[in-house]
Design an enzyme around this catalytic site. Structure first.
Site, PDB file in Angstrom:
ATOM      1  N   LEU A  75       0.800  -1.220   0.000  1.00 18.81           N
ATOM      2  CA  LEU A  75       0.000   0.000   0.000  1.00 18.81           C
ATOM      3  C   LEU A  75       0.838   1.278   0.000  1.00 18.81           C
ATOM      4  O   LEU A  75       0.310   2.376   0.156  1.00 18.81           O
ATOM      5  CB  LEU A  75      -0.965  -0.009   1.199  1.00 18.81           C
ATOM      6  CG  LEU A  75      -1.949  -1.185   1.201  1.00 18.81           C
ATOM      7  CD1 LEU A  75      -2.824  -1.141   2.447  1.00 18.81           C
ATOM      8  CD2 LEU A  75      -2.792  -1.218  -0.063  1.00 18.81           C
ATOM      9  N   HIS A  77       2.844   4.256  -1.692  1.00 24.55           N
ATOM     10  CA  HIS A  77       2.783   4.987  -2.959  1.00 24.55           C
ATOM     11  C   HIS A  77       4.170   5.028  -3.603  1.00 24.55           C
ATOM     12  O   HIS A  77       5.162   5.245  -2.907  1.00 24.55           O
ATOM     13  CB  HIS A  77       2.327   6.432  -2.725  1.00 24.55           C
ATOM     14  CG  HIS A  77       0.919   6.558  -2.302  1.00 24.55           C
ATOM     15  ND1 HIS A  77       0.521   6.384  -0.990  1.00 24.55           N
ATOM     16  CD2 HIS A  77      -0.206   6.818  -3.007  1.00 24.55           C
ATOM     17  CE1 HIS A  77      -0.786   6.560  -0.912  1.00 24.55           C
ATOM     18  NE2 HIS A  77      -1.264   6.821  -2.120  1.00 24.55           N
ATOM     19  N   MET A 113       8.786   4.948   4.982  1.00 25.68           N
ATOM     20  CA  MET A 113       8.901   3.547   4.593  1.00 25.68           C
ATOM     21  C   MET A 113      10.107   3.333   3.677  1.00 25.68           C
ATOM     22  O   MET A 113      10.762   2.292   3.737  1.00 25.68           O
ATOM     23  CB  MET A 113       7.620   3.045   3.922  1.00 25.68           C
ATOM     24  CG  MET A 113       6.401   3.073   4.831  1.00 25.68           C
ATOM     25  SD  MET A 113       6.668   2.344   6.473  1.00 25.68           S
ATOM     26  CE  MET A 113       7.069   0.669   6.042  1.00 25.68           C
ATOM     27  N   GLU A 114      10.409   4.329   2.846  1.00 27.81           N
ATOM     28  CA  GLU A 114      11.571   4.220   1.972  1.00 27.81           C
ATOM     29  C   GLU A 114      12.866   4.180   2.786  1.00 27.81           C
ATOM     30  O   GLU A 114      13.762   3.385   2.493  1.00 27.81           O
ATOM     31  CB  GLU A 114      11.585   5.379   0.969  1.00 27.81           C
ATOM     32  CG  GLU A 114      10.573   5.236  -0.139  1.00 27.81           C
ATOM     33  CD  GLU A 114       9.111   5.432   0.273  1.00 27.81           C
ATOM     34  OE1 GLU A 114       8.236   5.114  -0.546  1.00 27.81           O
ATOM     35  OE2 GLU A 114       8.846   5.902   1.398  1.00 27.81           O
ATOM     36  N   ASP A 128      24.159 -11.144   3.656  1.00 28.10           N
ATOM     37  CA  ASP A 128      24.491 -11.990   2.504  1.00 28.10           C
ATOM     38  C   ASP A 128      25.983 -11.965   2.203  1.00 28.10           C
ATOM     39  O   ASP A 128      26.575 -12.998   1.872  1.00 28.10           O
ATOM     40  CB  ASP A 128      23.688 -11.536   1.286  1.00 28.10           C
ATOM     41  CG  ASP A 128      23.966 -12.388   0.070  1.00 28.10           C
ATOM     42  OD1 ASP A 128      23.813 -13.632   0.158  1.00 28.10           O
ATOM     43  OD2 ASP A 128      24.335 -11.829  -0.980  1.00 28.10           O
TER      44      ASP A 128
END
Length: 166
Positions: A75, A77, A113-114, A128
């Site tokens: 959700l 954008h 969120m970014e 990793d």
């Protein structure tokens, strides 16, 4: 009490309509760490393991995480990212490999969120890069340190032990 904005009146998930919001300068800073066991910490202190320099790859991975946030979080954008800054810090005493991601854009919705996605993906890339030496690592936590712009203005969230001030 604040209401959840990503739910419609029936409680179903929905993308928030931001079309009526003003375009403002948005900025967010997040940080997090990867906790390493002794073999992984030794490899990082030496500059890497069999896969090469882990910091440079983790920094590139963090930028990729920022750019792909709307693909990862259903959700969120898609935003026109204007700048991403990634910093790292190695604390051998606590065996914590820290990442900080700062993101900015002009937009109608927050960019927190970014920043968080960038930190998290960057830490996964670091894992990793070091897993050939050891799997004894733990990702996180990752936290928002600062956001600017939007309805709430500037919010700072100090984190004790974090190498960066909000």
């Amino acid at each position: 009490m604040a209401e959840l904005t990503h739910l419609d009146p029936e409680g179903r998930p929905q993308m928030v309509d931001v079309s009526a919001k003003a375009v403002t300068r948005r900025m967010a800073v997040a940080a997090g760490y990867l906790e390493l066991d002794a073999p992984a910490a030794e490899a990082l202190s030496r500059g890497g393991g069999p896969k090469g320099d882990p910091w440079s790859v983790a920094r590139i991975g963090a930028v990729g995480g920022v750019k792909r946030t709307s693909d990862l979080i259903p959700l969120a954008h898609p935003l026109a990212i204007e700048a991403v800054e990634v910093a790292h810090h190695w604390d051998p005493a606590t065996r914590r490999a820290w990442l900080r991601v700062s993101v900015s854009c002009e937009g109608r919705t927050g960019i927190e969120m970014e920043a968080l996605a960038g930190v998290t993906v960057g830490l996964l890339v670091l894992y990793d890069m070091l897993k050939a030496v050891s799997h004894g690592m733990a990702v996180g936590p990752a936290r928002l340190l600062r956001k600017e712009g939007g309805r709430r203005g500037t919010v700072t969230l100090p984190w004790e032990g974090c190498p960066w001030a909000p």
